[in-house]
Write an enzyme that holds these catalytic residues in place. Structure first.
Site, PDB file in Angstrom:
ATOM      1  N   PRO A 176      18.663  39.163 -33.031  1.00  0.00           N
ATOM      2  CA  PRO A 176      20.067  38.728 -33.019  1.00  0.00           C
ATOM      3  C   PRO A 176      20.272  37.395 -32.310  1.00  0.00           C
ATOM      4  CG  PRO A 176      19.790  40.950 -32.114  1.00  0.00           C
ATOM      5  CD  PRO A 176      18.439  40.344 -32.205  1.00  0.00           C
ATOM      6  N   GLU A 177      20.834  36.452 -33.024  1.00  0.00           N
ATOM      7  CA  GLU A 177      21.299  35.206 -32.421  1.00  0.00           C
ATOM      8  C   GLU A 177      22.813  35.173 -32.617  1.00  0.00           C
ATOM      9  OE1 GLU A 177      18.969  31.699 -33.202  1.00  0.00           O
ATOM     10  OE2 GLU A 177      17.171  32.865 -33.545  1.00  0.00           O
TER      11      GLU A 177
END
Length: 292
Positions: free
Chosen positions: A2-3
């Site tokens: 996850p960014e």
DNA sequence: GTTCGCACCTGAGCGC
DNA sequence: TGCGCTCAGGTGCGAA
């Protein structure tokens, strides 16, 4: 992995599914998932039970949900979360069997879908934390040092470019420095650098103002594009609150494409070991800086 | 004060 | 089949 775009997708899911609901019961199934709670899992459970969740907020890759009631002590506190490498916040029907790596479960007084924190590698975690004094956004104290992200309306482009050029480091390191710019991780750093035609080891001090501004524009552009299709997914480790994957991995130009032709010049994309991880770049479009 | 390097963690994939 | 190694990488902390 996850960014920023992935975390924003999760934030929107939380805003839709859990805001306004009151916590009936909290189960911590793995103490490491609440390791940022200084007084431990029991304190985490006690502080959360009986509170009503507000609208989810985000800064970079951190999420937080302001808490209200039942006692006056709940005000000014937030449930803060980070997905780390493999974290998921899922809104699940109670009848769905527990996930293998289920770490924390929140049940609500309405008896509806429960909120589950699932995290294979346990790099992520949750905590209940006090907000900064007088901060209208209720930003938790521990993330006050995190810079705003490029999708934040209050992000100061000029100040970022000045600070970037003042750094005495290399450009990819700077992009991953969450106190300078938040939300950028390894994937979008490589993508922004490819778009800006900059090598990851380019010293920040040698960037012109225009190059810094262009890099920022590309970082923003690539994250907006990823957000539009629900984020990047390589495997089941990143999903939204309903367990669905994003599609942006199909549009990546550099990351994970070792040996494939560069979309601009057809030179094979190269992978380089960098800080115990990988950097993907086009050796022709993104020239290695000459040693000074 | 700033920059750098490493530990943390689990599962997949691979070679032997 | 089973073992051991490598890789994935965001964050925080200690060292330089």
């Amino acid at each position: 992995m996850p960014e920023l775009p992935e975390v924003e997708v999760v934030r929107r899911g939380l805003a839709n599914w859990v805001a306004g609901r009151t916590v009936a019961d909290v189960q911590v199934l793995h103490p490491r998932a609440v390791r940022r709670q200084p007084a431990g899992p029991a304190d985490f459970t006690a502080r959360l039970t009986g509170t009503t969740l507000g609208a989810a907020q985000r800064r970079g890759k951190y999420l937080w949900v302001p808490l209200a009631g039942p006692g006056p002590e709940a005000g000014g506190f937030s449930l803060i979360g980070h997905l780390g490498m493999s974290g998921q916040l899922l809104v699940q029907d109670p009848s769905v069997p527990d996930e293998t790596h289920l770490r924390v479960r929140l049940r609500f007084t309405d008896g509806g879908r429960e909120l589950r924190f699932v995290d294979q590698r346990t790099f992520g975690g949750l905590a209940v934390e006090e907000a900064e004094d007088g901060d209208p956004e209720g930003t938790p104290v521990s993330i006050a040092h995190i810079a705003r992200d490029p999708l934040d309306r209050r992000f100061d482009d000029e100040a970022f470019v000045r600070a970037l050029r003042a750094k005495r480091t290399t450009v990819k390191r700077a992009l991953l420095d969450q106190t300078l710019i938040s939300g950028v991780g390894n994937i979008y750093a490589d993508e922004a650098l490819w778009r800006a035609k900059l090598h990851f080891e380019r010293p920040t001090a040698t960037l012109t103002h225009a190059q810094g501004a262009l890099l920022l524009a590309h970082a923003r552009e690539v994250m907006n594009a990823a957000l539009a299709v629900g984020g990047t997914s390589f495997d089941s480790l990143y999903v939204n609150v309903n367990g669905e994957s994003g599609y942006f991995s199909r549009d990546l130009d550099a990351y994970g494409r070792e040996g494939e032709p560069c979309g601009r010049c057809a030179t094979p994309i190269r992978r380089a070991a960098w800080m115990n991880r990988s950097s993907y770049f086009c050796p022709r479009c993104q020239r290695i800086p000459r040693p000074r």
